[in-house]
Motif scaffolding. Structure first.
Motif, mmCIF file in Angstrom:
data_model
loop_
_atom_site.group_PDB
_atom_site.id
_atom_site.type_symbol
_atom_site.label_atom_id
_atom_site.label_comp_id
_atom_site.label_asym_id
_atom_site.label_seq_id
_atom_site.Cartn_x
_atom_site.Cartn_y
_atom_site.Cartn_z
ATOM 1 N N SER A 1 4.815 -2.610 7.814
ATOM 2 C CA SER A 1 4.788 -2.454 6.351
ATOM 3 C C SER A 1 6.032 -1.715 5.868
ATOM 4 O O SER A 1 6.608 -0.905 6.593
ATOM 5 N N GLY A 2 6.410 -1.981 4.623
ATOM 6 C CA GLY A 2 7.617 -1.387 4.064
ATOM 7 C C GLY A 2 7.388 -0.286 3.052
ATOM 8 O O GLY A 2 8.346 0.362 2.630
ATOM 9 N N PHE A 3 6.118 -0.056 2.662
ATOM 10 C CA PHE A 3 5.850 0.927 1.616
ATOM 11 C C PHE A 3 4.661 1.806 1.944
ATOM 12 O O PHE A 3 3.798 1.448 2.740
ATOM 13 N N SER A 4 4.624 2.945 1.281
ATOM 14 C CA SER A 4 3.591 3.949 1.513
ATOM 15 C C SER A 4 2.196 3.452 1.153
ATOM 16 O O SER A 4 2.016 2.702 0.195
ATOM 17 N N ARG A 5 1.238 3.940 1.903
ATOM 18 C CA ARG A 5 -0.160 3.642 1.595
ATOM 19 C C ARG A 5 -0.575 4.226 0.245
ATOM 20 O O ARG A 5 -1.586 3.832 -0.310
ATOM 21 N N LEU A 6 0.206 5.172 -0.290
ATOM 22 C CA LEU A 6 -0.111 5.708 -1.615
ATOM 23 C C LEU A 6 0.188 4.690 -2.718
ATOM 24 O O LEU A 6 -0.420 4.744 -3.781
ATOM 25 N N VAL A 7 1.112 3.768 -2.465
ATOM 26 C CA VAL A 7 1.426 2.722 -3.449
ATOM 27 C C VAL A 7 0.276 1.727 -3.481
ATOM 28 O O VAL A 7 -0.256 1.410 -4.545
ATOM 29 N N ILE A 8 -0.089 1.229 -2.304
ATOM 30 C CA ILE A 8 -1.288 0.406 -2.123
ATOM 31 C C ILE A 8 -1.616 0.443 -0.641
ATOM 32 O O ILE A 8 -0.742 0.254 0.198
ATOM 33 N N ASP A 9 -2.854 0.726 -0.335
ATOM 34 C CA ASP A 9 -3.265 0.842 1.062
ATOM 35 C C ASP A 9 -3.557 -0.548 1.611
ATOM 36 O O ASP A 9 -4.512 -1.204 1.199
ATOM 37 N N LEU A 10 -2.725 -0.971 2.525
ATOM 38 C CA LEU A 10 -2.829 -2.312 3.097
ATOM 39 C C LEU A 10 -4.034 -2.468 4.012
ATOM 40 O O LEU A 10 -4.365 -3.583 4.407
ATOM 41 N N ASN A 11 -4.677 -1.368 4.339
ATOM 42 C CA ASN A 11 -5.825 -1.378 5.232
ATOM 43 C C ASN A 11 -7.134 -1.204 4.457
ATOM 44 O O ASN A 11 -8.146 -0.811 5.029
ATOM 45 N N ARG A 12 -7.107 -1.454 3.178
ATOM 46 C CA ARG A 12 -8.291 -1.359 2.319
ATOM 47 C C ARG A 12 -8.530 -2.698 1.630
ATOM 48 O O ARG A 12 -7.591 -3.444 1.378
ATOM 49 N N ASP A 13 -9.759 -2.941 1.290
ATOM 50 C CA ASP A 13 -10.093 -4.109 0.486
ATOM 51 C C ASP A 13 -9.481 -3.918 -0.893
ATOM 52 O O ASP A 13 -9.454 -2.792 -1.413
ATOM 53 N N THR A 14 -8.999 -4.981 -1.486
ATOM 54 C CA THR A 14 -8.325 -4.872 -2.786
ATOM 55 C C THR A 14 -9.257 -4.392 -3.895
ATOM 56 O O THR A 14 -8.791 -3.869 -4.897
ATOM 57 N N ASP A 15 -10.555 -4.551 -3.717
ATOM 58 C CA ASP A 15 -11.511 -4.079 -4.719
ATOM 59 C C ASP A 15 -11.880 -2.607 -4.529
ATOM 60 O O ASP A 15 -12.546 -2.024 -5.378
ATOM 61 N N SER A 16 -11.456 -2.024 -3.426
ATOM 62 C CA SER A 16 -11.788 -0.638 -3.130
ATOM 63 C C SER A 16 -11.096 0.309 -4.098
ATOM 64 O O SER A 16 -9.906 0.153 -4.401
ATOM 65 N N LYS A 17 -11.828 1.294 -4.547
ATOM 66 C CA LYS A 17 -11.277 2.340 -5.415
ATOM 67 C C LYS A 17 -10.152 3.089 -4.689
ATOM 68 O O LYS A 17 -9.231 3.600 -5.310
#
Length: 161
Positions: A102-118
């Motif tokens: 991955s190229g960006f921080s999990r704070l931008v969007i967590d790639l290991n979470r469902d997109t509907d997750s808060k």
């Protein structure tokens, strides 16, 4: 039809304005890193191993102004899984296997979470407020999905297929 020199200049300016508008409508700029990198891509199909590093980077797209947090926050575990990029690269090279990084921080969007997750775009992480993730519009969230999340997962899918 013959265009005058002035018409050609005008057409060029219009074209450049349209390109600038397209860039302004995107989250990533030309100066940002790629949302995903694939190492040892030539090994795809030659091995049953694929290394995946979801939280390898603490980078934030320039347009997001570091999400309103400073480098000390981004350099903590909430910004990335510290050392994952180096470890993933080392393992990929040692095993001569492909790796999706991955190229960006999990704070931008967590790639290991469902997109509907808060928690996919956390407003608070490890008791630290992330101002750049507060009160995001649907469009702002959509840009992160389209430009960061989906390309990353598409690369994984492409490597597996």
């Amino acid at each position: 039809m013959i265009h005058s020199g002035a018409q050609k200049v005008s057409d060029k300016k219009t074209s450049l304005r349209n390109q600038d508008k397209l860039l302004s409508d995107t989250l990533l700029t030309q100066d940002d890193p790629k949302p995903v990198d694939v190492l040892n891509i030539d090994r795809l199909g030659e091995t049953n191993i694929l290394i995946i590093c979801d939280h390898a980077s603490n980078k934030v797209p320039r347009k997001l102004n570091q999400l309103g947090v400073d480098d000390t926050v981004l350099n903590q575990h909430i910004g990335s899984d510290i050392g994952t990029d180096k470890l993933g690269t080392y393992i990929a090279n040692a095993l001569n296997a492909p790796a999706v990084i991955s190229g960006f921080s999990r704070l931008v969007i967590d790639l290991n979470r469902d997109t509907d997750s808060k928690n996919s775009i956390p407003e608070v992480s490890d008791h630290i407020k992330v101002p750049g993730n507060q009160n995001l519009s649907k469009d702002q969230k959509q840009k992160r999905l389209e430009e960061l999340y989906r390309p990353y997962h598409q690369k994984i899918d492409d490597c597996i297929d």
